[in-house]
Scaffold this active site. Structure first.
Site, short mmCIF file in Angstrom:
data_model
loop_
_atom_site.label_atom_id
_atom_site.label_comp_id
_atom_site.label_asym_id
_atom_site.label_seq_id
_atom_site.Cartn_x
_atom_site.Cartn_y
_atom_site.Cartn_z
N LYS A 156 -11.82 -2.42 -2.88
CA LYS A 156 -11.11 -3.32 -3.79
C LYS A 156 -12.03 -4.47 -4.21
O LYS A 156 -12.07 -4.85 -5.39
CB LYS A 156 -9.82 -3.85 -3.14
N GLN B 6 -3.32 -6.31 2.87
CA GLN B 6 -3.56 -4.91 3.21
C GLN B 6 -2.64 -4.47 4.36
O GLN B 6 -2.57 -5.13 5.39
CB GLN B 6 -5.04 -4.74 3.62
N ASP C 187 0.85 -5.91 -6.00
CA ASP C 187 1.15 -4.61 -5.39
C ASP C 187 2.56 -4.14 -5.77
O ASP C 187 2.90 -2.97 -5.58
CB ASP C 187 1.08 -4.74 -3.85
#
Ligand code: NDP
Length: 283
Positions: free
Chosen positions: A52, A96, A119
């Site tokens: 990422k 994460q 997200d």
């Protein structure tokens, strides 16, 4: 032979467009910023986070990394999120997953400002998607939709069968297809006559996590097949949820690897850019 839906190529094209838009925005004094929070030493999570970060750098997005020890308390993590929520340079916050057991994942995801929830996992954003007015859409299903769009697959009036009902793939992709006016069936482990359901599909979206479980003879000739599954078989080989070789009578199919996989991070960059554009517009 089925047309191969090349996720790598579609992702590269999108990333190029994102980099151009990011540069244009930076010229107006707004550099998109993504905060990436990793708690602990999970090897797979470390790989994802580093991918990422690299993708952000290539797209001109500022990435603000926070690598915390596995012993970090829930309170300390919530405090960091509160700081990032208030930080004007940050357009997106990504925590994460999975988090260590002593941290309540739902509580952490709900602490992220919905305006920075790139997200798309915050219940506010899940609700916005469900009510047909999305703010941020989760990256993997959003990537599936972009692939269909870029391949020229029209969903209006089509029968879409989604196999899998997880919160991160199956349910959101079903809602997105519904928003495109498809007739959607969601299947799962208790579905009766799964082969029969899949055989009716004009578009099959497989998100199960079982190697080649969906057999070639379940696929209607001329259907479009999107295989989200990533399954490790043996030491090195990756296969999807669909029997790729047996499904070549489909009109088009995504390979694994090189299909949906590269789209997920691309859509994270896309959501971060969209968020930064909102910040620029509010200036
Ligand atoms: P989950 O394990 O959360 O969900 C799997 C779903 O499949 C469940 O709804 C389950 O049903 C259903 N299922 C399991 N067995 C069967 C069966 N025999 N028949 C019918 N349905 C079944 O997985 P995810 O949604 O997180 O991921 C799915 C796959 O996608 C995985 O391979 C994962 O690695 C991959 N993935 C890939 C990404 C990418 O970037 N390419 C990103 C995210 C995931 P039930 O609810 O009844 O248990």
């Amino acid at each position: 032979m089925a047309e191969i839906i090349n996720g790598k190529a579609i992702a590269a094209e999108l990333r190029e467009e994102i980099a151009q838009d990011t540069a244009a925005l930076a010229a107006q004094g707004v550099t998109p910023g993504l905060a990436v929070v990793l708690v602990g030493e999970d090897p797979a999570s470390k790989v994802y986070v580093s991918m990422k970060e690299k993708a952000c750098a290539a797209a001109g997005i500022f990435s603000d990394e926070h690598k915390l020890p596995a012993t970090t308390s829930e309170a300390a993590l919530l405090e960091l999120i509160a700081r990032l929520n208030a930080d004007e340079r940050i357009d997106g916050i990504l925590v994460q997953l999975p988090l260590p057991d002593h941290i309540d994942e739902a509580k952490v995801l709900e602490a992220i400002s919905p305006q920075k929830d790139v997200d798309g996992f915050h219940p506010y954003n899940v609700g916005r998607l469900a009510t047909g007015n999305p703010l941020f859409q989760p990256c993997t299903p959003y990537g599936v939709m972009k692939m269909l769009e870029r391949t020229g697959v029209e969903l209006k009036g089509k029968e879409v069968v989604v196999v899998g009902r997880s919160n991160i793939v199956g349910k959101p992709v079903a809602l997105m297809c519904l928003a495109e006016h498809a007739t959607v069936t969601i299947c799962h482990s208790r579905t009766a006559d799964l082969p029969g359901k899949v055989r009716q599909a004009d578009v099959v979206i497989a998100a199960v996590g079982r190697p080649e479980m969906i057999k070639g003879d379940w696929i209607k000739p001329g259907a479009v097949v999107i295989d989200v599954g990533v399954n490790r078989v043996g030491e090195k080989k990756l296969v999807g949820d669909v029997d790729y070789a047996g499904a070549q009578h489909a009109a088009a199919i995504t390979p694994v690897p090189g299909g949906v996989g590269p789209m997920t991070i691309t859509m994270l960059l896309y959501n971060t850019l969209v968020s930064a554009k909102r910040r620029a517009a509010a200036k």
